[in-house]
Enzyme design. Structure first.
Site, short mmCIF file in Angstrom:
data_model
loop_
_atom_site.label_atom_id
_atom_site.label_comp_id
_atom_site.label_asym_id
_atom_site.label_seq_id
_atom_site.Cartn_x
_atom_site.Cartn_y
_atom_site.Cartn_z
N LEU A 159 20.75 37.37 23.21
CA LEU A 159 20.60 39.07 23.24
C LEU A 159 19.97 39.47 24.29
O LEU A 159 18.48 40.32 24.34
CB LEU A 159 19.05 38.64 22.37
CG LEU A 159 19.30 38.31 20.70
CD1 LEU A 159 18.54 38.59 19.43
CD2 LEU A 159 20.34 40.20 20.34
N THR A 200 39.57 42.60 31.29
CA THR A 200 39.33 44.34 32.07
C THR A 200 40.42 44.07 32.74
O THR A 200 41.72 43.30 33.41
CB THR A 200 38.45 43.40 32.55
OG1 THR A 200 37.63 45.02 33.66
CG2 THR A 200 38.53 42.82 33.33
N TYR A 234 33.57 40.13 39.37
CA TYR A 234 32.95 40.45 38.12
C TYR A 234 34.58 40.20 37.23
O TYR A 234 34.81 39.63 36.78
CB TYR A 234 33.09 42.19 37.72
CG TYR A 234 33.27 42.83 36.58
CD1 TYR A 234 32.85 42.05 34.99
CD2 TYR A 234 34.18 43.28 36.31
CE1 TYR A 234 33.30 42.37 34.15
CE2 TYR A 234 34.80 44.16 35.30
CZ TYR A 234 33.96 43.56 34.34
OH TYR A 234 34.65 43.06 32.65
N PHE A 243 40.90 49.16 29.64
CA PHE A 243 40.66 49.73 30.63
C PHE A 243 39.18 50.63 30.46
O PHE A 243 38.98 50.22 30.21
CB PHE A 243 41.46 50.67 31.09
CG PHE A 243 42.76 50.19 31.58
CD1 PHE A 243 43.45 48.81 31.19
CD2 PHE A 243 42.95 50.76 32.76
CE1 PHE A 243 44.68 48.69 31.73
CE2 PHE A 243 44.30 50.13 33.79
CZ PHE A 243 45.05 48.96 33.01
#
Ligand code: UDP
Length: 328
Positions: free
Chosen positions: A34, A117, A141, A169
């Site tokens: 969270l 990704t 990343y 994407f």
């Protein structure tokens, strides 16, 4: 019925996934710390608030539940932040994922679906990008995601872990029924920022660079509806259940829209004027990223239901109009 662990199920894509799994009769446990997710975005199932970097907590979780598969959505996603704070990205996206995988191996859970990704490809040498394109991510990343993909290959080799890496994407849009949507804090993604400028929550939207080698000079991206992403995960799950081998699939519509086109379409969809401010290029943004998702279509039988930019924007706009979203 399957018992599925959704890691990061309180976040944007994870929460839509949980909703889909519950609607199709699965038993769902959500793990989320969270930090960026929202308790009220978990529409059902059991929510366990914990960190996947916590090996002891994971051990307890797997001791108390039998899972058929794990879907992993919990990662940090801001490229710029990853450049400034690489340790944060490698600790969460790589090291904590490794802890999760080791706990899965101890518990004998051998099916894994991973949110990867387009950033694993880096600067594309051709477009549309297929899965065979070289992987040369240009920021921490993208590197953290590509490293996990490589770890998964090794775990398949060593332990028989079957995984599907889904290379998203530009995820966009919201639950067509209006119960869920995107709420990042801070928001950095183009579509929600445009819609916040349309609703008046933000004064203007900034265009990062008009000097790219694209038809109107702004960057081109392949926007894919969150519901279509979720459907691809459901199909990937079935694929693994049916004995499919480890694989990586691109998920996109195969059509690119420029930043300027997205703003123009948003103006039509919302019927509002949207103030635009020009700014220099954002470091690390390639001019054009468009997916070749032929393999996902073929192997998974996946076909996006909401490929039109208008629909993606309309669903995201309906969600924006519900702001503030808290206390639902
Ligand atoms: N973008 C922009 N203004 C913004 C945010 C994004 O012009 O306030 C551009 C960005 O340069 C990129 C595209 O919109 O070309 C999509 O960016 P986003 O951050 O949504 O996703 P990314 O492509 O980085 O995954």
């Amino acid at each position: 019925m399957n018992r599925i662990l959704v890691v990061g199920g309180a976040g944007y894509i994870g929460s839509h996934m949980v909703q889909h799994l519950l609607a199709s009769g699965h038993d769902v446990v959500v793990v989320d710390n969270l930090t960026t997710g929202y308790r009220d975005a978990v529409v059902g199932g059991e929510l366990v608030q914990m960190d996947i970097g916590d090996a002891a907590a994971l051990h307890n979780l797997f001791a108390g539940h039998r899972f058929d598969a794990v879907l992993h959505f919990a990662s940090f996603i801001q490229v710029g932040e990853s450049v400034a704070q690489p340790g944060k990205y490698y600790a969460n996206n790589l090291a904590a994922t490794l802890t999760l995988l080791q706990a899965m191996m101890q518990a004998g859970v051998k099916r894994f679906i991973f949110s990867s990704t387009a950033a694993v490809y880096g600067e594309p040498s051709y477009v549309p990008i297929d899965e065979a394109h070289t992987k040369r991510p240009i920021n921490p990343y993208g590197r953290s995601k590509w490293m996990v993909e490589q770890v998964l290959e090794d775990f398949d080799q060593a332990f028989g872990l079957k995984s599907v890496c889904l290379r998203y994407f530009n995820a966009a849009g919201a639950d067509p029924a209006g119960r869920l949507g995107e709420r990042h804090e801070p928001e950095t993604h183009l579509i929600p920022l445009i819609l916040q400028a349309a609703s008046g929550r933000r004064k203007a939207v900034t265009v990062f660079g008009r000097d790219y080698a694209t038809p109107d000079g702004t960057c081109v991206r392949d926007y894919i509806h969150v519901s279509d992403l979720v459907e691809a995960h459901a199909r990937a799950l079935k694929y693994l259940e049916q004995g499919g081998k480890s694989a990586a699939f691109n998920l996109g519509n195969g059509s690119g829209f420029s930043v300027q086109e997205v703003i123009g379409t948003a103006q039509r969809v919302t019927g509002r004027a949207i103030e635009v401010v020009d700014a220099p290029r954002r470091p690390g943004d390639p001019p054009r990223l468009v997916a070749d998702a032929t393999i996902a279509r073929k192997v998974l039988g996946w076909k996006p239901l909401y490929p039109e930019l208008e629909t993606i924007l309309a669903h995201a706009w309906a969600w924006e109009l519900q702001w503030p979203w808290g206390n639902r």
